[in-house]
Write a protein that holds these residues in place. Structure first.
Motif, short mmCIF file in Angstrom:
data_model
loop_
_atom_site.label_atom_id
_atom_site.label_comp_id
_atom_site.label_asym_id
_atom_site.label_seq_id
_atom_site.Cartn_x
_atom_site.Cartn_y
_atom_site.Cartn_z
N ALA A 27 0.83 -1.20 0.00
CA ALA A 27 0.00 0.00 0.00
C ALA A 27 0.87 1.26 0.00
N PHE A 28 1.90 1.29 0.85
CA PHE A 28 2.78 2.45 0.88
C PHE A 28 3.49 2.63 -0.44
N THR A 29 3.96 1.55 -1.03
CA THR A 29 4.69 1.62 -2.29
C THR A 29 3.84 2.26 -3.39
N VAL A 30 2.61 1.78 -3.51
CA VAL A 30 1.71 2.33 -4.52
C VAL A 30 1.42 3.80 -4.25
N LEU A 31 1.15 4.13 -2.98
CA LEU A 31 0.86 5.51 -2.61
C LEU A 31 2.05 6.42 -2.87
N ASN A 32 3.25 5.96 -2.54
CA ASN A 32 4.45 6.76 -2.74
C ASN A 32 4.67 7.05 -4.22
N LEU A 34 2.44 7.07 -6.70
CA LEU A 34 1.40 7.95 -7.23
C LEU A 34 1.57 9.38 -6.74
N MET A 35 1.93 9.54 -5.46
CA MET A 35 2.09 10.89 -4.93
C MET A 35 3.24 11.63 -5.60
N LYS A 38 2.45 11.84 -9.69
CA LYS A 38 1.22 12.50 -10.11
C LYS A 38 0.89 13.76 -9.32
N SER A 40 3.25 15.65 -7.40
CA SER A 40 4.40 16.49 -7.05
C SER A 40 4.82 17.41 -8.18
N SER A 114 7.13 -1.06 -7.12
CA SER A 114 7.51 0.33 -7.36
C SER A 114 8.13 0.51 -8.74
#
Length: 239
Positions: A27-32, A34-35, A38, A40, A114
């Motif tokens: 979950a963190f990997t996907v969120l990191n 995308l953030m 997309k 930044s 990632s």
């Protein structure tokens, strides 16, 4: 030693805790990814693109801590040492090795996700692209940060022996103490286990510490915690 390691691995990978940390890592990997790719803005700096492939070493540190400390909370450490018939140090060595191996699996899964998700998204950004060699270097340093953090976490768990207390202390240090140190002495913060792990995992850039130096710093901290854990294991009651 082999049968002891096999037994520790079975205990490690068959718990719901292992599944929870693996899912949390995904979950963190996907969120990191995308953030950063997309949300930044435009990424034209190579170091910014590297952050899209960065990991979260503290997750693996907590994984090792919770699992190893749980052995004492649930009173399974003493039977394991008795069955081992090689002494407490051997049993602890096998336990730490088991968490290192599972960190390889969890960390490898996180890295694969990632890379597979970030590279197509990074292709839309201008500037110098990540090369195959660069991606390999990032993956290697991420994996090193994951494994060393898990080993350190297992050693800390053997010292603290209380999963809740250990997690609370580490979270306070990571999110409160380290930022205060970094605010006044960035170079000093980079020399802490959390700072070095962040640099090694490419979570930060433009720091006073190189990636290679961060690896040595994290290795030194890990070796120190493991050594103290072995000494403590010999002197304290397992029950």
């Amino acid at each position: 030693m082999t049968h002891l390691l096999r037994g520790e691995l079975i205990k490690t990978v068959t718990t719901r805790t292992a599944l929870a940390f693996a899912l949390g890592g995904i979950a963190f990997t996907v969120l990191n990814v995308l953030m950063i790719t997309k949300a930044s803005g435009t990424l034209d700096d190579l170091h910014e693109k590297e952050e899209a492939l960065s990991g979260l070493p503290i997750l693996l540190l907590l994984w090792g801590l919770v699992g190893a400390a749980g052995e004492y909370k649930h009173r399974t450490a003493a039977p394991a040492a008795l069955v081992a018939r090689h002494g407490r140090a051997t049993a602890l060595m096998a336990r730490i090795a088991a968490y290192a191996l599972t960190a390889l699996l969890i960390g490898g899964l996180m890295i694969a996700i990632s890379v597979g998700l970030a590279l197509p998204l990074l292709a839309d950004h201008p500037g110098t692209p990540l090369t195959a060699g660069g991606v390999t270097a990032i993956a290697a340093s991420d994996l090193a940060a994951f494994v060393l953090s898990a080993i350190m976490g297992a050693a800390i768990g053997a010292l603290v022996r209380n999963p809740v207390a250990g997690v609370v202390i580490l979270l306070i240090v990571n999110f409160a103490v380290i930022p205060l140190i970094a605010g006044s002495h960035e170079s000093l913060a980079n020399l802490t286990p959390f700072g070095a792990a962040g640099v090694l995992a490419r979570m930060t850039h433009d720091t006073t510490l190189s990636v290679a130096a961060a690896g040595w710093v994290l290795l030194a901290w890990t070796a120190a915690f493991v050594a103290v854990a072995f000494v403590s294991e010999q002197r304290r009651d397992l029950a």
